[in-house]
Scaffold this motif. Sequence first.
Motif, short mmCIF file in Angstrom:
data_model
loop_
_atom_site.label_atom_id
_atom_site.label_comp_id
_atom_site.label_asym_id
_atom_site.label_seq_id
_atom_site.Cartn_x
_atom_site.Cartn_y
_atom_site.Cartn_z
N MET A 212 -7.33 33.93 13.36
CA MET A 212 -6.34 33.21 14.15
C MET A 212 -6.57 33.42 15.64
O MET A 212 -6.81 34.53 16.09
N ARG A 213 -6.50 32.33 16.40
CA ARG A 213 -6.66 32.43 17.86
C ARG A 213 -5.34 32.19 18.57
O ARG A 213 -4.88 33.02 19.31
N LYS A 214 -4.74 31.02 18.34
CA LYS A 214 -3.51 30.67 19.05
C LYS A 214 -2.26 30.89 18.22
O LYS A 214 -1.20 31.05 18.76
N GLY A 215 -2.37 30.85 16.93
CA GLY A 215 -1.20 30.97 16.08
C GLY A 215 -1.30 29.99 14.93
O GLY A 215 -2.34 29.39 14.70
N LEU A 216 -0.21 29.84 14.23
CA LEU A 216 -0.15 28.93 13.09
C LEU A 216 0.52 27.63 13.51
O LEU A 216 1.38 27.62 14.38
N GLY A 217 0.14 26.56 12.85
CA GLY A 217 0.80 25.28 13.08
C GLY A 217 2.20 25.30 12.48
O GLY A 217 2.57 26.20 11.72
#
Length: 90
Positions: A41-46
């Motif tokens: 994970m880089r930015k987070g979850l959708g």
Amino acid sequence: MKEKEFETMKERIKHFCEYIDIAVSGFEKMCGLSNGAVSSMRKGLGRCKVESVLNQFPMLNRDWLVFGEGDMLKISPDKEAVMKRRIISK
């Protein structure tokens, strides 16, 4: 329960997994995430994946998970113990 600040959603998920004593891979499986989704994970979850996590773990505070704000859990300590036992027994 005010938790120390975790900067990323990845850090918060790992902390939650430690707290409820499950492996990250178990968390991923329970939430319908792909194997390794958290570690990569880089930015987070959708939004849909966040909903899946919150459906599986209703005691988890959305604001804490997504933004790192507020308490990790949105339930009282007594209910928290019951929920932890239910999760562990799955």
